[in-house]
Structures are given as C-alpha cells and as structure tokens.
Design a protein around this motif. Sequence first.
Motif: not given
Length: 215
Positions: A34-45
């Motif tokens: 879940e942290i990985l998905v959240d961090r990928v999302e944050a990187t995208k943003e």
Amino acid sequence: MKRLIMSVLCLIVLSGCQSAYYATMEKFGVHKREILVDRVEATKESQQASQQEFQSALERLSTLINFDGGELQSVYDQLNDDYQASLQSAQLVTSNIDKVEDVANALFNEWQDELEQYSSEKLKRASSRQLNDTQRQFERLLRSMRSSEAKMQPVLDSLQDNVLFLKHNLNAQAISAIKGEFNTLKRDISALIADMNRSIEDSNKFIEEMNATRS
C-alpha cells in the motif's frame, strides 16, 4: 491517540529510518504494498506539478525575450522565482522516486524471504511467479521515472545559466544574446514534458495492476 501515532511516525521519518517506519505502519495495518502504491501516486503528482513549473519558466523567459516595454527587473524577478520553483519541484520528484525505489526493494526482499515459509510447493510457485511479474512491472516503471528525471537537470542547468546571465546584464543586448538558446531550451522542456507524460502513464498502469492483484 491519533496524534501520538502521527508524532511517532513523523519522528521515524525525520530520523531517516525507513525500516522502522515500515514496521510501525505494518502494526497499524498499512503494508509495504500500500505504501508503494501511495508513493507512486505521490511521484506522479509531483511530476505533474514539475511540468507546470518548467512550462511556467519557459513562458516567462519567452515574455522576457519578446519584451516590448515596461519594467525589465519585474519580469526578471518573476523568471528567477519560476526557476527556483522548478528547482524545488525537480528535487521533490527525485526525492519521491528514491522513496518509491526504497519501499519497492523492501517489499520485494520481504516477499522473497517469505517464499521459504511455504509448505505447499504449488502456492510457493504461484507466489514466486507473481513476485517476478511485479518486479518486472516495477522495473519498467522505475526506468521510466529515472529517464524523465535525468532530463530535468540539463533543463535546470540551462534555466540557471539564463537567469545568472541576465542577473548582471539586464538590458536589450543581454536579452538578444540568450535568444539563440531559447529554442534549444524550448525543445528540451518539450522533450522533458513528453517523457514525464510517459512516466505518468506508466505510473497509472502500475497502480492499476497493483490494485487489480490486491482485489
């Protein structure tokens, strides 16, 4: 209680101990996946925000080059602000990519270790295949992220050169001197934004794949 939890997590993050952070999050039911998905999302943003900052700096430089009267210092100050914002946004992108890579490595190492705990060879093989597939997907994403990241520094260097040159030569002659570099900078920023768009698309695909295997 929530405030205490957040305070503890903040202290862990500030201390730079990611393994302790992951362990603490796990205790509260938030896993590395879940942290990985959240961090990928944050990187995208952060990439999307960085695109806007670079585009804004390019437009400001264009305004300066095509200046036809008024206060040059004011336009220069705005250009310098745009450069500083671009620099900060680029640093955030790099920081976010590093965090993505860190949690991914922690997740895959944990996953690999857990394979040895299976008593069922069938389930072990299935989990191993899923691990390999996820690693391949992530490696493609990371290459995409690092590729767009690598294009940021030359653009930042060019922007800095122009800002520094104009700082002590804020006149029509200096503006004319940087016109030749403007088209190159424009091309580089366009290539950077296109690369970031590909990385953003890859991020969206990776998030979808991770969510699909979890559901």
